[in-house]
Design a protein around this motif. Sequence first.
Motif, mmCIF file in Angstrom:
data_model
loop_
_atom_site.group_PDB
_atom_site.id
_atom_site.type_symbol
_atom_site.label_atom_id
_atom_site.label_comp_id
_atom_site.label_asym_id
_atom_site.label_seq_id
_atom_site.Cartn_x
_atom_site.Cartn_y
_atom_site.Cartn_z
ATOM 1 N N ASP A 61 -7.255 7.493 -1.448
ATOM 2 C CA ASP A 61 -7.074 5.920 -0.396
ATOM 3 C C ASP A 61 -7.746 5.095 -0.114
ATOM 4 N N LEU A 67 -5.748 14.529 -1.340
ATOM 5 C CA LEU A 67 -5.347 12.544 -1.387
ATOM 6 C C LEU A 67 -5.846 12.317 0.881
ATOM 7 N N VAL A 117 -6.665 4.408 -5.656
ATOM 8 C CA VAL A 117 -5.416 4.032 -4.538
ATOM 9 C C VAL A 117 -5.390 2.090 -3.852
ATOM 10 N N GLU A 175 -8.245 9.806 2.782
ATOM 11 C CA GLU A 175 -9.138 8.505 3.303
ATOM 12 C C GLU A 175 -10.765 8.305 2.700
ATOM 13 N N GLY A 214 1.134 -1.175 -0.317
ATOM 14 C CA GLY A 214 0.285 -0.119 -0.150
ATOM 15 C C GLY A 214 1.336 1.135 0.152
ATOM 16 N N VAL A 273 1.227 4.386 -2.122
ATOM 17 C CA VAL A 273 0.543 5.778 -2.538
ATOM 18 C C VAL A 273 1.499 6.851 -2.985
ATOM 19 N N HIS A 310 -1.691 6.723 5.375
ATOM 20 C CA HIS A 310 -0.999 6.232 4.683
ATOM 21 C C HIS A 310 0.069 5.371 4.145
ATOM 22 N N SER A 368 -0.911 -4.667 -4.594
ATOM 23 C CA SER A 368 -1.547 -2.465 -4.359
ATOM 24 C C SER A 368 -1.234 -1.844 -5.894
ATOM 25 N N ILE A 404 -7.003 1.755 0.183
ATOM 26 C CA ILE A 404 -6.570 0.899 0.249
ATOM 27 C C ILE A 404 -7.026 -0.676 2.008
#
Length: 411
Positions: free
Chosen positions: A235, A200, A261, A202, A115, A119, A151, A274, A237
């Motif tokens: 993100d 960026l 991502v 989450e 991950g 990123v 991240h 990833s 992930i």
Amino acid sequence: MNGEPVSSTENPTAEFIAAAEAHSAHNYHPLPVVIATAEGAWMTDVAGRRYLDLLAGYSALNFGHGNRRLIDAAKAQLERVTLTSRAFHHDVFGRFCAELAALCGMETVLPMNTGAEAVETAVKTARKWGYRVKGVPDNMAKIVVAADNFHGRTTTIVSFSTDPEARADFGPYTPGFEIVPYGDPTAMRNALTENTVAVLVEPIQGEAGVLVPPAGYLSTVRELTRKRNVLFIADEIQSGLGRTGRTFACEHEGVVPDVYVLGKALGGGVLPVSAVVSSAEVLGVFRPGEHGSTFGGNPLACAVALEVIAMLRTGEHQQRAAELGEHLHRELAALAAGAGSGVQRVRGRGLWAGVDIDPARGTGRQISERLLAEGVLVKDTHGSTIRIAPPLVIAEEDLDWGLERLRRVVG
């Protein structure tokens, strides 16, 4: 019986832990359990005691331990070819990229391994896009991130972390990032400038304690970034690939970012896989030699990830996460509302919850250790918070068994 020893042999746990402590760097503080085997949502230690896994490898094991479809896909590919490097084509790569792009509603895939690598790749992508496409002056690109983010732990990534444990003593730090409060659209709006190349975030902050942003936040970020010609990088992930009851957590607000991502569950808990997924325009900024990975997109990884994609296409796991997630949050809410409960707050979405424990009942680590003694595996974060994220294949009766142990420990 669940949570009880199935063997009377002498417990060798201390020996294994002593060896690990003596010969490995102490960058982790694992719970005092040594796992030997696992299947579905259950793990068995070296002494034969079974534990219910309510962590799922930080969502890497969305499809459970030892998932037969994933293991069979890996075995079949192991007999053929495992690595070519990207110096050559292999016969699984093109299909993996096409099917992952289709799952994401995108065009182009750049595969990596971990991950954090993905990123880093997204950061490089945004900067190069900013210079090549948006026309930002050289070395002036700025990326806006959210406070309390997680991240990864590379030097660049910890440069925009607000977690002292992740950041301290690793400077000098990489410039080019601005941190704003998570969930605050006004702060986000004010941070965007002509030199901003990306936001960026989450969609749900996992390591921060499963923090769900206010309703409308993601759609506002999408609107702001579109108006300002800024890439919206999600993100996903931890939050992606079924965990929240949708394929991607962004879907809960009807949002499609410019860049996904992905990691963790993409490898099915079998091996690290990833990827950065975006449009041909965005990922088209790369030319041969400008970015790469020896193992990224290797045949074994692609074969396993293709099986993950096939399982997600049915929608079965997303639906299960949604339905069991409703049950999980209903039970946790009832626990928090109970008289004398040690649960103060519960957050989350789907089969993912952050549970804040009354500090008077113990730290998150102490609660995790008490649950370990009850045959349940969770992980603490930030003081007295524990996270619950079982494999999506967990049986409802097993989930209830684990929740009853939580009541026993904190109720």
